[in-house]
Each structure stands twice: as C-alpha cells, then as structure tokens.
Scaffold this motif. Sequence first.
Motif, PDB file in Angstrom:
ATOM      1  N   MET A 174       2.741 -10.245  -0.567  1.00 26.63           N
ATOM      2  CA  MET A 174       2.124  -8.974  -0.193  1.00 26.63           C
ATOM      3  C   MET A 174       2.309  -7.957  -1.306  1.00 26.63           C
ATOM      4  N   ARG A 175       1.319  -7.087  -1.460  1.00 19.57           N
ATOM      5  CA  ARG A 175       1.442  -5.946  -2.361  1.00 19.57           C
ATOM      6  C   ARG A 175       0.519  -4.838  -1.889  1.00 19.57           C
ATOM      7  N   VAL A 176       0.889  -3.612  -2.214  1.00 18.69           N
ATOM      8  CA  VAL A 176       0.041  -2.452  -1.921  1.00 18.69           C
ATOM      9  C   VAL A 176      -1.091  -2.431  -2.933  1.00 18.69           C
ATOM     10  N   ALA A 177      -2.286  -2.156  -2.456  1.00 22.24           N
ATOM     11  CA  ALA A 177      -3.489  -2.297  -3.279  1.00 22.24           C
ATOM     12  C   ALA A 177      -3.821  -1.056  -4.100  1.00 22.24           C
ATOM     13  N   GLU A 178      -2.913  -0.092  -4.172  1.00 25.14           N
ATOM     14  CA  GLU A 178      -3.163   1.115  -4.963  1.00 25.14           C
ATOM     15  C   GLU A 178      -1.959   1.399  -5.850  1.00 25.14           C
ATOM     16  N   ASP A 179      -2.190   2.116  -6.932  1.00 23.96           N
ATOM     17  CA  ASP A 179      -1.108   2.498  -7.837  1.00 23.96           C
ATOM     18  C   ASP A 179      -0.271   3.584  -7.172  1.00 23.96           C
ATOM     19  N   LEU A 180       1.021   3.317  -6.992  1.00 22.99           N
ATOM     20  CA  LEU A 180       1.893   4.255  -6.290  1.00 22.99           C
ATOM     21  C   LEU A 180       2.715   5.136  -7.234  1.00 22.99           C
ATOM     22  N   GLY A 181       2.448   5.043  -8.523  1.00 22.06           N
ATOM     23  CA  GLY A 181       3.228   5.853  -9.454  1.00 22.06           C
ATOM     24  C   GLY A 181       4.597   5.255  -9.700  1.00 22.06           C
ATOM     25  N   ASP A 182       5.536   6.062 -10.193  1.00 18.01           N
ATOM     26  CA  ASP A 182       6.824   5.544 -10.635  1.00 18.01           C
ATOM     27  C   ASP A 182       8.032   6.054  -9.847  1.00 18.01           C
ATOM     28  N   ASP A 183       7.814   6.796  -8.767  1.00 14.41           N
ATOM     29  CA  ASP A 183       8.930   7.298  -7.971  1.00 14.41           C
ATOM     30  C   ASP A 183       9.539   6.136  -7.176  1.00 14.41           C
ATOM     31  N   PRO A 184      10.804   5.743  -7.447  1.00  9.81           N
ATOM     32  CA  PRO A 184      11.386   4.591  -6.738  1.00  9.81           C
ATOM     33  C   PRO A 184      11.508   4.808  -5.234  1.00  9.81           C
ATOM     34  N   LEU A 185      11.650   6.061  -4.771  1.00 16.06           N
ATOM     35  CA  LEU A 185      11.705   6.318  -3.330  1.00 16.06           C
ATOM     36  C   LEU A 185      10.382   5.962  -2.669  1.00 16.06           C
ATOM     37  N   VAL A 186       9.283   6.298  -3.320  1.00 13.93           N
ATOM     38  CA  VAL A 186       7.964   5.964  -2.784  1.00 13.93           C
ATOM     39  C   VAL A 186       7.813   4.448  -2.649  1.00 13.93           C
ATOM     40  N   HIS A 187       8.310   3.707  -3.628  1.00 17.74           N
ATOM     41  CA  HIS A 187       8.206   2.247  -3.550  1.00 17.74           C
ATOM     42  C   HIS A 187       9.096   1.689  -2.447  1.00 17.74           C
ATOM     43  N   GLN A 188      10.261   2.285  -2.237  1.00 25.65           N
ATOM     44  CA  GLN A 188      11.087   1.849  -1.105  1.00 25.65           C
ATOM     45  C   GLN A 188      10.365   2.102   0.215  1.00 25.65           C
ATOM     46  N   ALA A 189       9.766   3.268   0.349  1.00 28.74           N
ATOM     47  CA  ALA A 189       9.041   3.586   1.575  1.00 28.74           C
ATOM     48  C   ALA A 189       7.851   2.648   1.770  1.00 28.74           C
ATOM     49  N   ALA A 190       7.149   2.336   0.689  1.00 22.05           N
ATOM     50  CA  ALA A 190       6.001   1.439   0.789  1.00 22.05           C
ATOM     51  C   ALA A 190       6.437   0.026   1.173  1.00 22.05           C
ATOM     52  N   ILE A 191       7.577  -0.426   0.647  1.00 17.65           N
ATOM     53  CA  ILE A 191       8.100  -1.729   1.070  1.00 17.65           C
ATOM     54  C   ILE A 191       8.445  -1.690   2.557  1.00 17.65           C
ATOM     55  N   GLY A 192       9.002  -0.558   3.029  1.00 21.35           N
ATOM     56  CA  GLY A 192       9.255  -0.405   4.457  1.00 21.35           C
ATOM     57  C   GLY A 192       7.976  -0.512   5.276  1.00 21.35           C
ATOM     58  N   TYR A 193       6.897   0.085   4.770  1.00 21.19           N
ATOM     59  CA  TYR A 193       5.600   0.018   5.455  1.00 21.19           C
ATOM     60  C   TYR A 193       5.122  -1.426   5.539  1.00 21.19           C
ATOM     61  N   VAL A 194       5.173  -2.127   4.421  1.00 20.05           N
ATOM     62  CA  VAL A 194       4.676  -3.499   4.360  1.00 20.05           C
ATOM     63  C   VAL A 194       5.560  -4.444   5.171  1.00 20.05           C
ATOM     64  N   SER A 195       6.857  -4.165   5.233  1.00 21.17           N
ATOM     65  CA  SER A 195       7.806  -5.101   5.835  1.00 21.17           C
ATOM     66  C   SER A 195       7.564  -5.359   7.307  1.00 21.17           C
ATOM     67  N   ASP A 196       6.839  -4.482   7.990  1.00 18.20           N
ATOM     68  CA  ASP A 196       6.592  -4.654   9.420  1.00 18.20           C
ATOM     69  C   ASP A 196       5.359  -5.500   9.693  1.00 18.20           C
ATOM     70  N   LEU A 197       4.608  -5.857   8.643  1.00 22.17           N
ATOM     71  CA  LEU A 197       3.450  -6.727   8.812  1.00 22.17           C
ATOM     72  C   LEU A 197       3.888  -8.189   8.933  1.00 22.17           C
ATOM     73  N   MET A 198       3.172  -8.959   9.707  1.00 22.78           N
ATOM     74  CA  MET A 198       3.303 -10.413   9.785  1.00 22.78           C
ATOM     75  C   MET A 198       4.557 -10.903  10.505  1.00 22.78           C
ATOM     76  N   LEU A 199       5.426 -10.002  10.937  1.00 20.64           N
ATOM     77  CA  LEU A 199       6.643 -10.458  11.596  1.00 20.64           C
ATOM     78  C   LEU A 199       6.366 -11.087  12.960  1.00 20.64           C
ATOM     79  N   MET A 200       5.394 -10.548  13.689  1.00 20.02           N
ATOM     80  CA  MET A 200       5.143 -11.064  15.037  1.00 20.02           C
ATOM     81  C   MET A 200       4.646 -12.504  15.012  1.00 20.02           C
ATOM     82  N   SER A 201       3.904 -12.880  13.975  1.00 18.87           N
ATOM     83  CA  SER A 201       3.444 -14.265  13.905  1.00 18.87           C
ATOM     84  C   SER A 201       4.624 -15.225  13.741  1.00 18.87           C
ATOM     85  N   MET A 202       5.668 -14.757  13.045  1.00 19.24           N
ATOM     86  CA  MET A 202       6.856 -15.595  12.890  1.00 19.24           C
ATOM     87  C   MET A 202       7.675 -15.634  14.167  1.00 19.24           C
ATOM     88  N   ALA A 203       7.621 -14.552  14.951  1.00 17.63           N
ATOM     89  CA  ALA A 203       8.420 -14.484  16.179  1.00 17.63           C
ATOM     90  C   ALA A 203       8.060 -15.589  17.167  1.00 17.63           C
TER      91      ALA A 203
END
Length: 282
Positions: A174-203
């Motif tokens: 998985m990856r975010v389809a837009e350039d998020l710049g270089d702020d590491p906090l923004v990338h942590q938040a974006a990983i948090g956003y992505v991390s909730d996808l696809m979990l239910m299929s594994m459940a």
Amino acid sequence: MSVASLGSILDLSAAGDGAWIGHADGIALPQLYGGQLVAQSIMAAGHSAAGRLVDSLHTTFLRPGRSDLPVRFQVEHLRDGRQFSTRVVDALQDDRLVCRSTISLMEPREGVAHSRRRPVSASVEDSIELRELAEADGGLGEYWEGFSAVEVRISPESDETPLHSAAPVQNIWMRVAEDLGDDPLVHQAAIGYVSDLMLMSMAVAPHGHRAGQERSLGERWTAVSLDHGLWFHQPARADEWLLFEHATPTAHAGRSLVEAAVFGEPESQVCHVVQEALVREN
C-alpha cells in the motif's frame, strides 16, 4: 460530499485551548472511517509536542462517527519528560465522544536497533491491484470508491499457514497516491490512515475469506473495530510502497485479533499494527 485528499484531511485547524478541528474525508461509509480518526489524532498530538514523533498509539473506538461532520480533537497533556511525552486525544462530534487515544511521543535518539527480515513476497510489480482482483467478486462495491487516495496491491497468497497466524498471511502493498511532503509527522499520520484498511478481510480469513472479496465480506459479515494499536519503529514515507504482512493469531466469542507487520525500504520493519474486531456472520 466529495472525497477529500489525504493531505487536506491531515491539515487540522487550530481551535484554541488544545483543540483541533479535523474535516471528514467524504467517504460514504455508514460510519466515520476509523483510520481517519487515528490519523487526525496523531496530528493533534504531534502539534502539541513540537520536535517529537509518535512512538505508539492506542485508540478505543466508542461510538460510530458521522462522515458528514467535522471532528473536534481535544488534547490533554499527561506528561512531558526528557525523552517522552504522553497525550490523551479525545475525538468528539456534537459533544459526543467518538474515540479516545493515548499517544506516546519521543525525542529521536540513537540506540539499540534490530529487525526481522521482510517476509518473502511478490514484488509490487508482480502483485495484483485490488480493484482488478475484485472483478471476480463483482467489484469492490460503493464504499471503496472513496479510498482512491491509497493504492493497494495484493501479493499472491501462500498455501502455508505460519505458526503466528490461524490462516495464511496476506501480504499487501500500500502507498498514498499523492506527494505528502517531508514532514515525518504527516507520514506517521498517513500510515495510521492506511493501517486500518484491509484488516477486516484478515479477521475472517480462517473462515474462507480472501483479500479482494470485499463485496462478499460486506454481504456475509458484519464487522466493527473495537480498538487500534500502532507502534512506530523507524521513519518511513507513506507515499512510497510499504508491505503489510497481515495475520490473525486468534479469535474467540466473535472477537478477532488482527495484526500487521509493516516493512519499508531497506527491508526492515517500520511499524506494527494490532486491532481487535467484533465480527458476526449475517
């Protein structure tokens, strides 16, 4: 309501007295997407501890939120130490508490380091786009149209069930389809956003479900997230490909535990995700 870019979702507005306003992503889900709440909670906590990045997050989902309303994030300072800061972030809509997160942030430092190897998986180029894989299941369904901000590719599944999972793992790029710049906090938040996808299929993977069958998942199962945990180990960019190794070690009384080890480049683990979901067969 149009679907917002992830960058705009993570751009919170200051509301004074330690509060921040986050706007909805516009995805037409029956309730507010949990990954949005996690991501915006990370941003609110990070704004209160300048120079420190998130070490861990523990979110408890309390009520379904509404995707057509903004969310107020109230930040409480529990402690500021020499290396760590601890925050409690309450997410509210119309003064109703939707979720509560305890977030630890730390000063970046050098120290002991090691990592397991990235699991053997097909490359991004040899993995199948989720939308293409879902064609055999009648497509992804209307809810998935709103997740265009994230690219998802599924590695062909192994027949082997490892010791740490009750079903073969699902390796998902998985990856975010837009350039998020270089702020590491923004990338942590974006990983948090992505991390909730696809979990239910594994459940429900031990019960015959596979990634790419998201339409069938919604028809056969009713599933809600109870809580969400994140541990950040190393810096990583959310707008570059990350490999999520999804596994489910156990379930009982309708509560399924799902986890994901997340790997970046070089091949070290950058994050770990754990979630408990309440699952019922329709």
